[in-house]
Design a protein around this motif. Structure first.
Motif, PDB file in Angstrom:
ATOM      1  N   MET A   1       0.999  -1.242  -0.019  1.00  0.00           N
ATOM      2  CA  MET A   1       0.080   0.017  -0.026  1.00  0.00           C
ATOM      3  C   MET A   1       0.929   1.441   0.078  1.00  0.00           C
ATOM      4  O   MET A   1       1.820   1.564   0.638  1.00  0.00           O
ATOM      5  N   THR A   2       0.669   2.047  -0.867  1.00  0.00           N
ATOM      6  CA  THR A   2       1.444   3.466  -1.056  1.00  0.00           C
ATOM      7  C   THR A   2       0.912   4.216   0.002  1.00  0.00           C
ATOM      8  O   THR A   2      -0.378   4.679   0.062  1.00  0.00           O
ATOM      9  N   PRO A   3       1.905   5.055   0.852  1.00  0.00           N
ATOM     10  CA  PRO A   3       1.241   5.906   1.793  1.00  0.00           C
ATOM     11  C   PRO A   3       0.635   7.128   0.984  1.00  0.00           C
ATOM     12  O   PRO A   3       1.217   7.716   0.028  1.00  0.00           O
ATOM     13  N   LYS A   4      -0.309   7.931   1.729  1.00  0.00           N
ATOM     14  CA  LYS A   4      -0.947   8.986   1.019  1.00  0.00           C
ATOM     15  C   LYS A   4      -0.303  10.280   1.491  1.00  0.00           C
ATOM     16  O   LYS A   4       0.184  10.186   2.687  1.00  0.00           O
ATOM     17  N   ILE A   5       0.157  11.340   0.843  1.00  0.00           N
ATOM     18  CA  ILE A   5       0.842  12.500   0.966  1.00  0.00           C
ATOM     19  C   ILE A   5      -0.407  13.393   1.570  1.00  0.00           C
ATOM     20  O   ILE A   5      -1.510  13.616   0.855  1.00  0.00           O
ATOM     21  N   ARG A   6      -0.555  13.969   2.748  1.00  0.00           N
ATOM     22  CA  ARG A   6      -1.118  14.677   3.330  1.00  0.00           C
ATOM     23  C   ARG A   6      -1.354  16.142   2.555  1.00  0.00           C
ATOM     24  O   ARG A   6      -0.230  16.582   2.062  1.00  0.00           O
ATOM     25  N   TYR A   7      -2.432  16.862   2.233  1.00  0.00           N
ATOM     26  CA  TYR A   7      -2.479  17.948   1.810  1.00  0.00           C
ATOM     27  C   TYR A   7      -3.303  19.091   2.651  1.00  0.00           C
ATOM     28  O   TYR A   7      -4.524  18.546   2.891  1.00  0.00           O
ATOM     29  N   GLY A   8      -2.748  20.137   2.963  1.00  0.00           N
ATOM     30  CA  GLY A   8      -3.908  20.894   3.786  1.00  0.00           C
ATOM     31  C   GLY A   8      -2.839  22.355   4.070  1.00  0.00           C
ATOM     32  O   GLY A   8      -1.706  22.631   3.499  1.00  0.00           O
ATOM     33  N   GLY A   9      -3.260  22.939   5.246  1.00  0.00           N
ATOM     34  CA  GLY A   9      -2.472  23.833   5.539  1.00  0.00           C
ATOM     35  C   GLY A   9      -2.966  24.722   7.033  1.00  0.00           C
ATOM     36  O   GLY A   9      -3.842  23.778   7.542  1.00  0.00           O
ATOM     37  N   ASP A  10      -2.752  25.802   7.454  1.00  0.00           N
ATOM     38  CA  ASP A  10      -3.342  26.274   8.568  1.00  0.00           C
ATOM     39  C   ASP A  10      -4.747  26.639   8.580  1.00  0.00           C
ATOM     40  O   ASP A  10      -5.152  27.036   7.305  1.00  0.00           O
ATOM     41  N   HIS A  11      -5.262  26.236   9.514  1.00  0.00           N
ATOM     42  CA  HIS A  11      -6.737  26.699   9.779  1.00  0.00           C
ATOM     43  C   HIS A  11      -7.145  27.497  10.834  1.00  0.00           C
ATOM     44  O   HIS A  11      -6.639  26.901  12.034  1.00  0.00           O
ATOM     45  N   ASN A  12      -7.514  29.065  10.843  1.00  0.00           N
ATOM     46  CA  ASN A  12      -7.316  29.526  11.963  1.00  0.00           C
ATOM     47  C   ASN A  12      -8.883  30.198  12.274  1.00  0.00           C
ATOM     48  O   ASN A  12      -9.191  31.386  12.046  1.00  0.00           O
ATOM     49  N   PRO A  13      -9.881  29.439  12.377  1.00  0.00           N
ATOM     50  CA  PRO A  13     -11.413  29.783  12.376  1.00  0.00           C
ATOM     51  C   PRO A  13     -11.469  30.980  13.737  1.00  0.00           C
ATOM     52  O   PRO A  13     -12.489  31.607  13.511  1.00  0.00           O
ATOM     53  N   GLU A  14     -10.838  30.670  14.491  1.00  0.00           N
ATOM     54  CA  GLU A  14     -10.721  31.650  15.852  1.00  0.00           C
ATOM     55  C   GLU A  14     -10.617  32.993  15.593  1.00  0.00           C
ATOM     56  O   GLU A  14     -10.916  33.761  16.241  1.00  0.00           O
ATOM     57  N   GLN A  15     -10.261  33.365  14.363  1.00  0.00           N
ATOM     58  CA  GLN A  15      -9.769  34.835  13.933  1.00  0.00           C
ATOM     59  C   GLN A  15     -11.136  35.203  13.222  1.00  0.00           C
ATOM     60  O   GLN A  15     -10.858  36.547  12.798  1.00  0.00           O
ATOM     61  N   TRP A  16     -12.107  34.639  12.812  1.00  0.00           N
ATOM     62  CA  TRP A  16     -12.973  34.906  11.902  1.00  0.00           C
ATOM     63  C   TRP A  16     -14.580  35.063  12.465  1.00  0.00           C
ATOM     64  O   TRP A  16     -14.808  34.106  13.481  1.00  0.00           O
ATOM     65  N   PRO A  17     -15.459  35.779  12.065  1.00  0.00           N
ATOM     66  CA  PRO A  17     -16.938  35.595  12.665  1.00  0.00           C
ATOM     67  C   PRO A  17     -17.468  34.391  12.263  1.00  0.00           C
ATOM     68  O   PRO A  17     -16.767  33.533  11.450  1.00  0.00           O
ATOM     69  N   GLN A  18     -18.325  33.837  12.951  1.00  0.00           N
ATOM     70  CA  GLN A  18     -18.939  32.544  12.883  1.00  0.00           C
ATOM     71  C   GLN A  18     -19.542  32.359  11.682  1.00  0.00           C
ATOM     72  O   GLN A  18     -19.372  31.128  11.150  1.00  0.00           O
ATOM     73  N   GLU A  19     -20.136  33.388  10.777  1.00  0.00           N
ATOM     74  CA  GLU A  19     -20.910  33.001   9.528  1.00  0.00           C
ATOM     75  C   GLU A  19     -19.817  32.561   8.759  1.00  0.00           C
ATOM     76  O   GLU A  19     -19.804  31.951   7.651  1.00  0.00           O
ATOM     77  N   ILE A  20     -18.488  33.434   8.851  1.00  0.00           N
ATOM     78  CA  ILE A  20     -17.300  32.691   8.002  1.00  0.00           C
ATOM     79  C   ILE A  20     -16.972  31.494   8.087  1.00  0.00           C
ATOM     80  O   ILE A  20     -16.622  30.625   7.521  1.00  0.00           O
ATOM     81  N   ARG A  21     -16.852  31.077   9.702  1.00  0.00           N
ATOM     82  CA  ARG A  21     -16.394  29.850  10.045  1.00  0.00           C
ATOM     83  C   ARG A  21     -17.216  28.610   9.686  1.00  0.00           C
ATOM     84  O   ARG A  21     -16.844  27.619   8.972  1.00  0.00           O
ATOM     85  N   ASP A  22     -18.505  28.831   9.388  1.00  0.00           N
ATOM     86  CA  ASP A  22     -19.485  28.032   8.987  1.00  0.00           C
ATOM     87  C   ASP A  22     -19.236  27.598   7.663  1.00  0.00           C
ATOM     88  O   ASP A  22     -19.484  26.343   7.146  1.00  0.00           O
ATOM     89  N   GLU A  23     -18.674  28.393   6.736  1.00  0.00           N
ATOM     90  CA  GLU A  23     -18.427  28.177   5.106  1.00  0.00           C
ATOM     91  C   GLU A  23     -17.072  27.498   5.111  1.00  0.00           C
ATOM     92  O   GLU A  23     -16.878  27.252   3.880  1.00  0.00           O
ATOM     93  N   ASP A  24     -16.141  27.715   5.894  1.00  0.00           N
ATOM     94  CA  ASP A  24     -14.940  27.243   5.808  1.00  0.00           C
ATOM     95  C   ASP A  24     -14.657  25.829   4.999  1.00  0.00           C
ATOM     96  O   ASP A  24     -13.674  25.837   4.255  1.00  0.00           O
ATOM     97  N   HIS A  25     -15.280  24.804   5.547  1.00  0.00           N
ATOM     98  CA  HIS A  25     -14.899  23.536   5.076  1.00  0.00           C
ATOM     99  C   HIS A  25     -15.442  23.145   3.583  1.00  0.00           C
ATOM    100  O   HIS A  25     -14.841  22.126   3.186  1.00  0.00           O
ATOM    101  N   ARG A  26     -16.602  23.925   3.061  1.00  0.00           N
ATOM    102  CA  ARG A  26     -16.969  23.589   1.732  1.00  0.00           C
ATOM    103  C   ARG A  26     -15.889  23.788   0.672  1.00  0.00           C
ATOM    104  O   ARG A  26     -15.467  23.200  -0.172  1.00  0.00           O
TER     105      ARG A  26
END
Length: 83
Positions: free
Chosen positions: A1-26
């Motif tokens: 089995m080939t290991p998967k290379i993870r893909y992503g970065g920093d996620h700082n929802p604590e710096q944003w209003p709730q309405e923006i946080r709700d949309e982050d994952h889309r």
């Protein structure tokens, strides 16, 4: 089995209003992001006063990442020192 290379970065929802946080994952899903570094700016939230700890905000971030099937890489919260 080939290991998967993870893909992503920093996620700082604590710096944003709730309405923006709700949309982050889309856009994360559209971009194929599967890993988030979290907690970079949470020190002032997790230690609101001397000798006190409150991980509620960080728990919400971790719970949402888990609900979306994302891995997390916990960071130190040293970018936001307590006042």
């Amino acid at each position: 089995m080939t290991p998967k290379i993870r893909y992503g970065g920093d996620h700082n929802p604590e710096q944003w209003p709730q309405e923006i946080r709700d949309e982050d994952h889309r856009p994360f899903t559209r971009a194929g992001i599967d890993t988030l570094t979290v907690g970079v700016f949470t020190w002032s939230l997790t230690q609101p006063g001397p000798g006190t700890s409150d991980f509620t905000a960080l728990d919400r971030i971790l719970d949402r990442a888990a609900a979306e099937g994302r891995q997390v890489c916990p960071a130190t919260g040293t970018a936001a020192l307590p006042p």
